[in-house]
Design a protein around this motif. Structure first.
Motif, PDB file in Angstrom:
ATOM      1  N   SER A 174      62.083 -12.519   1.774  1.00 57.24           N
ATOM      2  CA  SER A 174      62.267 -12.587   3.006  1.00 57.24           C
ATOM      3  C   SER A 174      63.430 -11.985   3.508  1.00 57.24           C
ATOM      4  O   SER A 174      64.474 -12.068   2.651  1.00 57.24           O
ATOM      5  N   HIS A 175      63.613 -11.881   4.854  1.00 58.53           N
ATOM      6  CA  HIS A 175      65.260 -11.377   5.247  1.00 58.53           C
ATOM      7  C   HIS A 175      65.834 -12.633   5.175  1.00 58.53           C
ATOM      8  O   HIS A 175      65.671 -13.893   5.638  1.00 58.53           O
ATOM      9  N   HIS A 189      73.163  -5.028   4.245  1.00 61.28           N
ATOM     10  CA  HIS A 189      73.006  -5.653   5.712  1.00 61.28           C
ATOM     11  C   HIS A 189      73.765  -4.745   6.636  1.00 61.28           C
ATOM     12  O   HIS A 189      73.165  -4.810   7.795  1.00 61.28           O
ATOM     13  N   CYS A 192      73.143  -4.986  -1.929  1.00 62.93           N
ATOM     14  CA  CYS A 192      72.459  -6.124  -1.162  1.00 62.93           C
ATOM     15  C   CYS A 192      72.669  -7.490  -1.500  1.00 62.93           C
ATOM     16  O   CYS A 192      72.078  -8.447  -0.971  1.00 62.93           O
ATOM     17  N   TYR A 242      65.254  -3.793   0.751  1.00 61.72           N
ATOM     18  CA  TYR A 242      65.294  -3.325   2.242  1.00 61.72           C
ATOM     19  C   TYR A 242      64.769  -4.899   2.953  1.00 61.72           C
ATOM     20  O   TYR A 242      65.354  -5.020   4.147  1.00 61.72           O
ATOM     21  N   VAL A 243      63.622  -5.557   2.615  1.00 63.01           N
ATOM     22  CA  VAL A 243      63.143  -6.558   3.089  1.00 63.01           C
ATOM     23  C   VAL A 243      64.317  -7.750   3.031  1.00 63.01           C
ATOM     24  O   VAL A 243      64.428  -8.354   4.131  1.00 63.01           O
ATOM     25  N   ARG A 244      64.982  -7.729   2.237  1.00 63.75           N
ATOM     26  CA  ARG A 244      66.221  -9.042   2.121  1.00 63.75           C
ATOM     27  C   ARG A 244      67.240  -8.645   3.268  1.00 63.75           C
ATOM     28  O   ARG A 244      67.913  -9.537   3.910  1.00 63.75           O
ATOM     29  N   THR A 245      67.461  -7.476   3.530  1.00 64.20           N
ATOM     30  CA  THR A 245      68.756  -7.172   4.160  1.00 64.20           C
ATOM     31  C   THR A 245      68.533  -6.783   5.613  1.00 64.20           C
ATOM     32  O   THR A 245      69.353  -6.368   6.707  1.00 64.20           O
ATOM     33  N   THR A 246      67.188  -6.457   6.080  1.00 63.50           N
ATOM     34  CA  THR A 246      66.780  -6.097   7.549  1.00 63.50           C
ATOM     35  C   THR A 246      65.846  -6.848   8.154  1.00 63.50           C
ATOM     36  O   THR A 246      64.716  -7.391   7.564  1.00 63.50           O
ATOM     37  N   SER A 247      66.147  -7.244   9.435  1.00 66.23           N
ATOM     38  CA  SER A 247      65.496  -8.335   9.990  1.00 66.23           C
ATOM     39  C   SER A 247      64.158  -7.597  10.536  1.00 66.23           C
ATOM     40  O   SER A 247      64.075  -6.363  10.627  1.00 66.23           O
ATOM     41  N   SER A 257      63.639  -3.468  11.840  1.00 63.55           N
ATOM     42  CA  SER A 257      62.681  -2.661  11.386  1.00 63.55           C
ATOM     43  C   SER A 257      61.799  -2.060  12.597  1.00 63.55           C
ATOM     44  O   SER A 257      61.586  -0.894  12.556  1.00 63.55           O
TER      45      SER A 257
END
Length: 235
Positions: free
Chosen positions: A3-4, A12, A53, A112-117, A121
């Protein structure tokens, strides 16, 4: 859990549209050039992306451990024959390369999921897809990114509770039925709570999005993605 997580890594700081473009470029090259040489190039790029990331390969694929056995079925099925010699290793080459491409794309998706809220998105998709369709798609993506981590947490607690109650000593079909019924029950509860929360907060189809702007690092990343696609076309 995948998750983010807020941070200050290069991933980020990149614009979410840049990260979507990078994923699209890698996916296009992986599908158009499924050769070992190009997969090595893409592997190096994915490793650099994970490092940028703040993620490790082990941590990423630990989140996908439930799906990995299903991916390995394709190479095994490709190598099997209904007659002599029964096993043909050459038949597993194509499915194995396809599985490897899938693993690379899963790694980029995790980054992407880890670094984007979820809000970023939603804003990126709304800007990339104009009109009501973009707003609807952005809202759906945001809700998925917020909802799936909760479901993963519920399923993990359900599984741990079953183990504490010696659930691992039951037959496999009973264990699967217990987890399936419990997961569905909690999913419906989460969905009802989500619907109530959205009504309570007066969900808006056109909210004020976070500020998105390209910086020099974004142009450099977009240039690298363009160069990768151009090299795949030219070579």
């Amino acid at each position: 859990m995948l998750s983010h997580a807020p941070g200050d890594t290069l991933g980020h700081r990149l614009d979410p549209r840049t990260k979507l473009a990078l994923q699209s470029a890698v996916a296009a090259v992986a599908l158009a050039r499924p050769t070992p040489a190009w997969l090595v190039v893409l592997t190096v790029g994915c490793l650099l992306a994970l490092r940028g990331c703040g993620l490790s390969v082990r941590a990423v694929y630990a989140e996908y451990r439930g799906a990995l056995p299903f991916l390995l079925v394709a190479p095994l099925a490709g190598a099997l024959r209904f007659g002599p010699p029964w096993v043909d290793p050459a038949g597993a080459r194509g499915p194995l390369l396809a599985v490897y491409r899938t693993l690379l794309l899963l790694a980029l998706a995790a980054a992407y999921v880890r670094t984007t809220s979820p809000r970023e998105s939603r804003a990126a998709i709304t800007r990339l897809v104009p009109g009501r369709a973009g707003r609807f798609l952005g809202l759906g993506v945001m809700l998925v990114f917020r909802f799936l981590p909760l479901l993963q947490s519920d399923l993990r607690r359900l599984r741990e509770g079953s183990w504490v109650r010696l659930g691992d000593e039951r037959r496999v079909d009973r264990r699967l039925a217990h987890l399936a019924v419990g997961a569905l029950e909690r999913t419906f509860r989460r969905a009802d709570a989500l619907a109530l929360a959205l009504r309570a907060r007066c969900l808006s189809w056109n909210p004020t999005p976070p500020a998105l702007a390209f910086a020099r690092r974004d142009y450099a990343a977009l240039g690298a993605a363009g160069a990768l696609v151009a090299a795949a076309i030219a070579l």
